[in-house]
Design an enzyme around this catalytic site. Structure first.
Site, PDB file in Angstrom:
ATOM      1  N   LYS A  83       0.522  -1.078  -0.345  1.00 48.70           N
ATOM      2  CA  LYS A  83       0.349   0.090   0.340  1.00 48.70           C
ATOM      3  C   LYS A  83       1.317   1.582   0.151  1.00 48.70           C
ATOM      4  O   LYS A  83       1.472   1.036   0.215  1.00 48.70           O
ATOM      5  CB  LYS A  83      -1.194   0.186   1.675  1.00 48.70           C
ATOM      6  N   SER A 160      -9.569   1.821   2.484  1.00 48.36           N
ATOM      7  CA  SER A 160      -9.011   2.737   1.720  1.00 48.36           C
ATOM      8  C   SER A 160      -7.542   1.852   0.890  1.00 48.36           C
ATOM      9  O   SER A 160      -6.777   2.160  -0.462  1.00 48.36           O
ATOM     10  CB  SER A 160      -7.887   3.760   2.510  1.00 48.36           C
ATOM     11  N   SER A 184      -9.919  -0.717   6.849  1.00 50.63           N
ATOM     12  CA  SER A 184      -9.491  -0.323   5.961  1.00 50.63           C
ATOM     13  C   SER A 184      -8.651  -1.629   4.998  1.00 50.63           C
ATOM     14  O   SER A 184      -8.255  -1.925   4.261  1.00 50.63           O
ATOM     15  CB  SER A 184      -8.504   0.599   5.774  1.00 50.63           C
TER      16      SER A 184
END
Length: 465
Positions: A83, A160, A184
């Site tokens: 990420k 996210s 997330s």
């Protein structure tokens, strides 16, 4: 052998076994994943940056080490995504912000060091919601990855950790790193048909990860099976590769829990009021999962949280906004910067939180956690759907509403939880079952998830497979 066209995508553990037995080499696997990225990435848009040349060099080095008898463990030679809020020294880390598109990471964080030291092969940085503040996975300026389960419409992947989930779900990566502040990791896991583990608050290091809420942030793995997630979690938790390999081979330690059933476990389930928050497809999948666990010998007990989940989600959201504004408010206070306007609205809500409000939020959180844990007394875990609906089309998302109805309280109270796929809806979209356990009882959540995974059976492949 074409490693990416098996009936199921090769799992982390299947690849680890193939390397150990000499049936595959990391360079073959990484090359195949890079080829798949070349084919699918234009449609999916999961990656912020792709490190193809470095990945191949690392894979060839892994070949030589394994050939020489120096295999590091089950993560050696595994291609993964990271990420884009995680720092890698010398690489750009944007945090999903166009305004930070030239920000070069000063050093590599502990978590990434552990994954690379275990022999993991970093394919690239995966897209994220701006500053990791959003549950749908959308990003106005850097791009919203496409959910791989629908070729006809652009559906959200969840956020996210949007790019990590999308890349793993369609086979461009074997697994990946996400972070979870209010859901997330688990939200994109549910929307994309993956396993996602939210660890106990403070369990894993967060240095080298751009903060959103320093109180609530937790990194975690996204993978295709519970065992894959466990291997990755053990690496992220600092275990040596040889120890993970020994435990996995012997079925000892935490791996022993994956082989256990649910006979005699007492599991809390939603009350009628919370069930009404779910779509019909989600309720159907949830009830089917409960039936399978009941048939496996678990006792299901009605459970009501310390407050309605919507209220707990709102309280968690206020804390996220307050700490998020502390870390990133300077960006969002500037109207000239190209910030995502949906995130700007959420972030600037933290500007109005007074010091008194913030301290009261921290106090109420601790009191609520004690009450919630008292309510969990006598239960081994609590089961909820991960999300209330399946992944909506991008053009129908209401950015004023969060999908984190059932996930935020886990962060708010510092618990751990696992999202595991619970099947497909009538229109072929994944649903997720969330297994919530007490702090530091990840082994229990993984045990229940693995037992359910066995009785559920294999998941089909997404449309973009």
């Amino acid at each position: 052998m074409d490693v990416l066209t098996d009936a199921q995508y090769p799992s982390l553990c299947a690849l680890a076994d193939a390397y150990a037995e000499g049936r595959l080499r990391p360079s073959q696997v990484v090359r195949a994943h890079l080829d798949r990225i070349e084919r699918l990435e234009p449609a999916i848009g999961a990656f912020q940056a792709i490190y193809a040349e470095d990945a191949m060099r690392q894979a060839e080095a892994a070949d030589r080490m394994i050939d020489a008898g120096n295999r590091l463990g089950p993560f050696h030679g595994i291609p993964f995504g990271l990420k884009d809020i995680c720092d890698v020294e010398g690489r750009v880390t944007t945090g999903g912000c166009q305004a930070l598109s030239t920000r070069v990471s000063p050093e590599t964080g502990t978590l990434v060091h552990r994954l690379l030291a275990a022999g993991g092969i970093l394919l690239g940085k995966t897209r994220t919601v701006e500053c990791a503040l959003g549950g749908w996975g959308t990003n106005q300026h850097m791009g919203t990855p496409r959910n791989p389960w629908d070729k006809a419409r652009h559906r959200v992947p969840g956020g996210s950790s949007s790019g990590t989930a999308a890349s793993t779900a369609c086979g461009m990566a074997v697994c990946g790193v996400g972070t979870d502040t209010g859901g997330s990791v688990r939200l994109p896991a549910a929307f994309c048909g993956l396993v996602g583990l939210k660890v106990t608050e403070g369990r894993l290091p967060t240095d080298g990860i751009l903060p959103l809420s320093h109180t609530l942030d937790t990194p975690g793995p996204l993978a295709r099976s519970v065992e894959d997630a466990l291997v990755m979690f053990r690496v992220m938790d600092g275990a040596e590769g040889w120890a993970i390999e020994r435990e996995r081979r012997a079925g000892s330690g935490v791996f022993a829990d994956l082989r256990r059933d649910v006979i005699g476990l007492r599991l809390g389930v939603l009350d009628a009021a919370e069930r009404a928050c779910c779509s019909a497809d989600v309720r159907t999948a949830y009830d089917a999962a409960l039936d399978r666990l009941r048939s496996g010998g678990a006792e299901l007990v009605p459970f009501s949280a310390a407050a309605p989940y919507a209220d707990l989600a709102a309280a968690c959201g206020q804390l996220i906004a307050a700490e998020g504004y502390f870390h990133h408010g300077a960006l969002y206070d500037r109207p000239d910067l190209p910030m995502d306007e949906h995130v700007r609205a959420r972030m600037l809500a933290g500007r109005d939180v007074t010091a008194a409000d913030y301290m009261a939020s921290l106090r109420d959180r601790l009191a609520g956690r004690d009450d919630h844990l008292d309510r969990m007394e006598g239960l081994d875990a609590v089961l909820t759907p991960t999300v209330t609906t399946t992944a909506p089309p991008l053009d129908s998302v209401d950015e004023a509403v969060s999908p984190a109805h059932f996930t935020r309280h886990v962060n708010y109270f510092g618990l751990c939880a696992l999202s595991v796929p619970s099947g497909l809806s009538t229109d072929g979209l994944p649903t997720g079952l969330q297994v919530i356990a007490r702090p530091h009882e990840e082994a229990m959540a993984l045990r229940i998830g693995a037992a359910y995974e066995r009785v559920r059976g294999p998941m089909p492949l997404p449309a973009f497979a």
